[in-house]
Enzyme design. Structure first.
Site, PDB file in Angstrom:
ATOM      1  N   THR A  33       0.835  -1.222   0.000  1.00  0.00           N
ATOM      2  CA  THR A  33       0.000   0.000   0.000  1.00  0.00           C
ATOM      3  C   THR A  33       0.863   1.264   0.000  1.00  0.00           C
ATOM      4  OG1 THR A  33      -0.194  -0.060   2.409  1.00  0.00           O
ATOM      5  CG2 THR A  33      -1.972  -1.095   1.149  1.00  0.00           C
ATOM      6  N   SER A  35       1.897  -1.343   7.684  1.00  0.00           N
ATOM      7  CA  SER A  35       0.589  -2.022   7.756  1.00  0.00           C
ATOM      8  C   SER A  35      -0.374  -1.310   6.822  1.00  0.00           C
ATOM      9  CB  SER A  35      -0.014  -1.963   9.165  1.00  0.00           C
ATOM     10  OG  SER A  35      -1.312  -2.561   9.162  1.00  0.00           O
ATOM     11  N   ASN A  94       9.234  -9.392  14.159  1.00  0.00           N
ATOM     12  CA  ASN A  94      10.519  -9.206  13.470  1.00  0.00           C
ATOM     13  C   ASN A  94      11.117  -7.833  13.756  1.00  0.00           C
ATOM     14  OD1 ASN A  94      10.491 -11.756  12.347  1.00  0.00           O
ATOM     15  ND2 ASN A  94       9.359 -11.095  10.529  1.00  0.00           N
ATOM     16  N   ALA A 118       3.552   1.820  15.873  1.00  0.00           N
ATOM     17  CA  ALA A 118       2.389   2.586  15.406  1.00  0.00           C
ATOM     18  C   ALA A 118       1.147   1.762  15.706  1.00  0.00           C
ATOM     19  CB  ALA A 118       2.505   2.849  13.908  1.00  0.00           C
ATOM     20  N   TYR A 125      -7.483  -5.950  11.433  1.00  0.00           N
ATOM     21  CA  TYR A 125      -6.620  -4.798  11.766  1.00  0.00           C
ATOM     22  C   TYR A 125      -6.592  -4.604  13.280  1.00  0.00           C
ATOM     23  CZ  TYR A 125      -4.778  -0.003  11.500  1.00  0.00           C
ATOM     24  OH  TYR A 125      -4.010   1.135  11.631  1.00  0.00           O
TER      25      TYR A 125
END
Ligand code: UDP
Length: 319
Positions: free
Chosen positions: A35, A75, A99, A114, A145
């Site tokens: 994205t 994300s 990670n 975030a 999400y």
């Protein structure tokens, strides 16, 4: 300082990376461009202190150089994106966070996650302060999400408590501004693009649901200050001025002078009815509060969308 920003080609990641670069730091920007935007990465590449790594942080990655800060912003963040990319969203919030924390542990770097107001789900407490545990449907479409970010917070706190990683968690509330993709799908970009194109403004449901919109420069300032502070508890960073979606549509129409009509579409499943941050913790710990109000922020954002739309109409030969 050298910092790693995951999701550096995304909307917030790119602004944050630029903030660190402008302060004279080096930035390694990691993105898989699911994205994120190539334009954002290209812009950052004009800074000598920037290096791009094209990689999906849901898979491990090893760095040779010293890294003093890891900011995990990778994300999908627009509901449209995470509903289209449910598995990737769950993976980057869980495996990706693991990670990124692993890199912070290995490098003895400070870590900032975030996180999001979505951890409060469709809140039963209003406004939302950090001690509210939320009202989330784990098996609904938004759960991919919300639960990924809740897991990410739990993983961050586990690394903090067990491995003594120096962690920060920011809960970000609806943010808008230049460098959002016109096709992002979130409400501010949708309404601005629709108004500029003379197309109907799509209000989902009756428009009585509320959000509290933060201009990107205020959001990035708050995150930058939180990163440099000693506060390890989750911290809301957002603008507490609350608007109904109908009010937002009216403001966009007034500020653009557009004659676009309103079109009513169905409300998505589990769409939160209200959202407003309690920012007293950020005010007390950081002395931070947002400065740019919605009309001003909309006007600061407009030229970016005008420019993006004229560029895309030039390239497709439409107008
Ligand atoms: N929304 C809308 N029209 C749009 C896009 C979104 O009415 O074209 C509504 C959406 O249903 C939600 C609010 O605006 O109530 C904010 O949506 P957004 O996708 O920006 O983010 P969210 O806060 O839901 O994560």
């Amino acid at each position: 300082m050298r910092v790693l920003v995951t999701g550096a080609a995304g909307f917030l990641g790119s602004h944050l990376a630029e903030r660190f670069l402008n302060e004279g730091h080096e930035v390694i920007g990691l993105d898989n461009f699911v994205t994120g935007s190539r334009d954002n990465a290209l812009h950052l590449s004009s800074y000598p202190g920037f290096r791009l790594v094209e990689h999906d942080i849901s898979n491990e990655y090893y760095f040779d150089e010293e890294i003093e800060g890891v900011l995990h912003f990778a994300s999908p963040a627009s509901p449209v994106d995470y509903l289209n990319l449910p598995i990737q969203t769950l993976k980057v919030g869980s495996l990706g966070t693991h990670n990124a924390l692993g890199i912070a542990l290995a490098k003895k770097a400070r870590f900032l996650l975030a996180s999001t107001s979505e951890v409060y789900g469709d809140p039963l407490v209003h406004p939302q302060s950090e001690d509210y545990w939320g009202n989330v449907n784990p098996i609904g479409p938004r759960g991919v999400y919300d639960e990924a970010k809740r897991f990410a917070e739990a993983m961050t706190m586990a690394y903090h408590r067990y491995h003594k990683v120096d962690t920060r968690i920011v809960r970000i509330f609806n943010t808008y501004g230049p460098s959002m993709r016109p096709s992002d799908g979130r409400v501010v970009s949708n309404f601005l693009v629709q108004a500029l194109q003379g197309k109907p403004l799509t209000i989902y449901g009756d428009g009585s649901q509320t959000r509290s919109f933060c201009y990107v420069d205020d959001e990035v300032e708050g995150i930058y200050q939180l990163f440099h502070s000693e506060r390890t508890k989750p911290t809301n960073i957002g603008n507490p001025n609350e608007f109904t979606i109908q009010e937002l549509a009216d403001i966009v129409l007034e500020e653009t002078g557009s004659q676009s009509p309103i079109e009513t579409l169905p409300l998505p499943d589990d769409d939160p009815k209200v959202r407003r941050p309690d920012i007293s913790a950020a005010k007390a710990a950081l002395g931070w509060e947002p400065k740019i109000e919605l009309r001003e922020g909309i006007n600061k954002t407009l030229p970016y969308f005008q420019n993006s739309l004229s560029q895309s109409s030039e390239s497709t030969g439409t107008n």
